[in-house]
Write a protein that holds these residues in place. Structure first.
Motif, PDB file in Angstrom:
ATOM      1  N   LEU A 145      57.425  38.321  25.726  1.00  0.00           N
ATOM      2  CA  LEU A 145      57.298  38.606  27.150  1.00  0.00           C
ATOM      3  C   LEU A 145      56.273  39.711  27.399  1.00  0.00           C
ATOM      4  O   LEU A 145      55.412  39.584  28.275  1.00  0.00           O
ATOM      5  CB  LEU A 145      58.654  38.985  27.747  1.00  0.00           C
ATOM      6  CG  LEU A 145      59.727  37.898  27.703  1.00  0.00           C
ATOM      7  CD1 LEU A 145      60.995  38.378  28.401  1.00  0.00           C
ATOM      8  CD2 LEU A 145      59.234  36.617  28.356  1.00  0.00           C
ATOM      9  N   SER A 146      56.364  40.792  26.652  1.00  0.00           N
ATOM     10  CA  SER A 146      55.373  41.857  26.814  1.00  0.00           C
ATOM     11  C   SER A 146      53.985  41.371  26.397  1.00  0.00           C
ATOM     12  O   SER A 146      52.972  41.749  27.002  1.00  0.00           O
ATOM     13  CB  SER A 146      55.770  43.099  26.008  1.00  0.00           C
ATOM     14  OG  SER A 146      55.963  42.783  24.646  1.00  0.00           O
ATOM     15  N   ARG A 147      53.940  40.517  25.418  1.00  0.00           N
ATOM     16  CA  ARG A 147      52.655  39.957  24.975  1.00  0.00           C
ATOM     17  C   ARG A 147      52.005  39.144  26.097  1.00  0.00           C
ATOM     18  O   ARG A 147      50.801  39.249  26.343  1.00  0.00           O
ATOM     19  CB  ARG A 147      52.879  39.068  23.751  1.00  0.00           C
ATOM     20  CG  ARG A 147      51.616  38.387  23.220  1.00  0.00           C
ATOM     21  CD  ARG A 147      51.970  37.345  22.172  1.00  0.00           C
ATOM     22  NE  ARG A 147      50.787  36.667  21.675  1.00  0.00           N
ATOM     23  CZ  ARG A 147      50.218  36.909  20.521  1.00  0.00           C
ATOM     24  NH1 ARG A 147      50.731  37.822  19.711  1.00  0.00           N
ATOM     25  NH2 ARG A 147      49.143  36.249  20.141  1.00  0.00           N
ATOM     26  N   SER A 148      52.797  38.347  26.816  1.00  0.00           N
ATOM     27  CA  SER A 148      52.232  37.491  27.860  1.00  0.00           C
ATOM     28  C   SER A 148      51.652  38.320  28.997  1.00  0.00           C
ATOM     29  O   SER A 148      50.656  37.931  29.615  1.00  0.00           O
ATOM     30  CB  SER A 148      53.297  36.522  28.388  1.00  0.00           C
ATOM     31  OG  SER A 148      54.304  37.211  29.110  1.00  0.00           O
ATOM     32  N   VAL A 149      52.259  39.488  29.295  1.00  0.00           N
ATOM     33  CA  VAL A 149      51.717  40.361  30.332  1.00  0.00           C
ATOM     34  C   VAL A 149      50.438  41.024  29.837  1.00  0.00           C
ATOM     35  O   VAL A 149      49.431  41.079  30.545  1.00  0.00           O
ATOM     36  CB  VAL A 149      52.747  41.427  30.751  1.00  0.00           C
ATOM     37  CG1 VAL A 149      52.146  42.362  31.802  1.00  0.00           C
ATOM     38  CG2 VAL A 149      54.000  40.765  31.305  1.00  0.00           C
ATOM     39  N   ALA A 150      50.466  41.529  28.603  1.00  0.00           N
ATOM     40  CA  ALA A 150      49.287  42.204  28.048  1.00  0.00           C
ATOM     41  C   ALA A 150      48.083  41.279  27.996  1.00  0.00           C
ATOM     42  O   ALA A 150      46.938  41.717  28.180  1.00  0.00           O
ATOM     43  CB  ALA A 150      49.606  42.740  26.657  1.00  0.00           C
ATOM     44  N   LEU A 151      48.320  39.997  27.769  1.00  0.00           N
ATOM     45  CA  LEU A 151      47.208  39.039  27.658  1.00  0.00           C
ATOM     46  C   LEU A 151      46.449  38.862  28.974  1.00  0.00           C
ATOM     47  O   LEU A 151      45.367  38.276  28.987  1.00  0.00           O
ATOM     48  CB  LEU A 151      47.728  37.683  27.172  1.00  0.00           C
ATOM     49  CG  LEU A 151      48.029  37.606  25.671  1.00  0.00           C
ATOM     50  CD1 LEU A 151      48.731  36.301  25.329  1.00  0.00           C
ATOM     51  CD2 LEU A 151      46.739  37.740  24.862  1.00  0.00           C
ATOM     52  N   GLU A 152      46.997  39.362  30.071  1.00  0.00           N
ATOM     53  CA  GLU A 152      46.259  39.352  31.332  1.00  0.00           C
ATOM     54  C   GLU A 152      45.101  40.348  31.302  1.00  0.00           C
ATOM     55  O   GLU A 152      44.174  40.254  32.115  1.00  0.00           O
ATOM     56  CB  GLU A 152      47.195  39.700  32.492  1.00  0.00           C
ATOM     57  CG  GLU A 152      48.296  38.689  32.741  1.00  0.00           C
ATOM     58  CD  GLU A 152      47.764  37.385  33.315  1.00  0.00           C
ATOM     59  OE1 GLU A 152      46.772  37.427  34.084  1.00  0.00           O
ATOM     60  OE2 GLU A 152      48.326  36.322  32.986  1.00  0.00           O
ATOM     61  N   TYR A 153      45.153  41.301  30.368  1.00  0.00           N
ATOM     62  CA  TYR A 153      44.165  42.377  30.346  1.00  0.00           C
ATOM     63  C   TYR A 153      43.417  42.519  29.027  1.00  0.00           C
ATOM     64  O   TYR A 153      42.423  43.235  28.960  1.00  0.00           O
ATOM     65  CB  TYR A 153      44.853  43.706  30.676  1.00  0.00           C
ATOM     66  CG  TYR A 153      45.533  43.677  32.017  1.00  0.00           C
ATOM     67  CD1 TYR A 153      44.788  43.680  33.195  1.00  0.00           C
ATOM     68  CD2 TYR A 153      46.924  43.600  32.122  1.00  0.00           C
ATOM     69  CE1 TYR A 153      45.404  43.615  34.436  1.00  0.00           C
ATOM     70  CE2 TYR A 153      47.542  43.537  33.363  1.00  0.00           C
ATOM     71  CZ  TYR A 153      46.778  43.544  34.509  1.00  0.00           C
ATOM     72  OH  TYR A 153      47.383  43.476  35.744  1.00  0.00           O
ATOM     73  N   VAL A 154      43.888  41.868  27.964  1.00  0.00           N
ATOM     74  CA  VAL A 154      43.209  41.971  26.664  1.00  0.00           C
ATOM     75  C   VAL A 154      43.066  40.583  26.060  1.00  0.00           C
ATOM     76  O   VAL A 154      43.834  39.668  26.373  1.00  0.00           O
ATOM     77  CB  VAL A 154      43.991  42.886  25.700  1.00  0.00           C
ATOM     78  CG1 VAL A 154      44.077  44.304  26.255  1.00  0.00           C
ATOM     79  CG2 VAL A 154      45.374  42.344  25.408  1.00  0.00           C
TER      80      VAL A 154
END
Length: 232
Positions: free
Chosen positions: A36-45
């Protein structure tokens, strides 16, 4: 060279703070403890900048300590060489996996520079989602309510990890509380549900919280008084 513990907020990518977004975009590598945290981070990296760490879901203290130490051994050398981010849903200092990593780094790799970037927590955003106002001067207690637990005592409580809503509800109603539930509030992953009916939440979900307020609680919220033809 720094390790940044970055709070991503409750799950919607546009609730990441401006500072968190800026640091994510410039980090050499971004570690994520879960999907879940990975999917949010992928919006920016970019995906090739994401590093995964293993934090097992277990109560075995020996396995947990081993996992935290192994994670610190991976992160520490990277943070000495460049800017590294560790992302977590919510806030890094509020019931977060990051706390385990931070304490382990302080114990075994105390030379690593750490900086924490706060994030919006579902435990504060709940008020907006559930239409609740906690007025100035009011008390609000935070309690964990996993596995059907029904904490009581304070006039107002926000309960998190409500994994057995029907059982928790029964205990709270018997203790004289009105209860409202929110599941996956401000999360892009999964369906958001707001209800006062615990049977709608029979399926266990770690990301469920509740707001409980005593039924006999008298609330006198201050207002501005106006008179017809003018105001005071």
């Amino acid at each position: 060279m720094t390790l940044y513990g970055i709070g991503l907020g409750p799950g919607e990518a546009d609730l990441v703070t401006v500072r968190g977004k800026q640091l994510l975009e410039r980090a050499d590598i971004v570690y994520s403890p879960g999907r879940l945290s990975r999917s949010v981070a992928l919006e920016y990296v970019d995906e090739d900048a994401i590093g995964d760490l293993d934090f097992p879901m277990t109560k075995d203290e020996e396995k947990l300590r081993r996992a935290w130490k192994e994670a610190a051994e991976v992160v520490a050398p990277k943070a000495r060489e460049g800017d590294v981010a560790f992302v977590t849903l919510g806030d890094p200092n509020v019931y977060s996996t990051f706390g385990h990593l931070r304490r382990t780094l302080e114990a075994f790799h105390s030379d690593v520079d750490l900086e924490i970037v706060p994030g919006v927590s579902a435990m504060t955003a709940f008020a907006t989602a559930l239409g609740v106002e906690i007025e100035a001067g009011a008390g609000l207690s935070l309690r964990e309510a996993a596995n059907g637990a029904s904490p009581t005592g304070p006039d107002r409580m926000i309960l998190f990890k409500v994994t057995d809503a029907p059982a928790t509800h029964e205990g709270l109603i018997e203790a004289g509380y009105d209860v409202r539930y929110g599941r996956r509030l401000f999360m892009e992953q999964g369906e958001t549900l707001i209800t006062d009916d615990p049977t709608e939440l029979a399926e266990r979900d770690y990301y469920t919280l509740a707001y409980a307020e005593r039924q006999d609680l008298e609330i006198e919220s201050p207002t501005a008084a106006f008179q017809r033809g003018g105001h005071q």
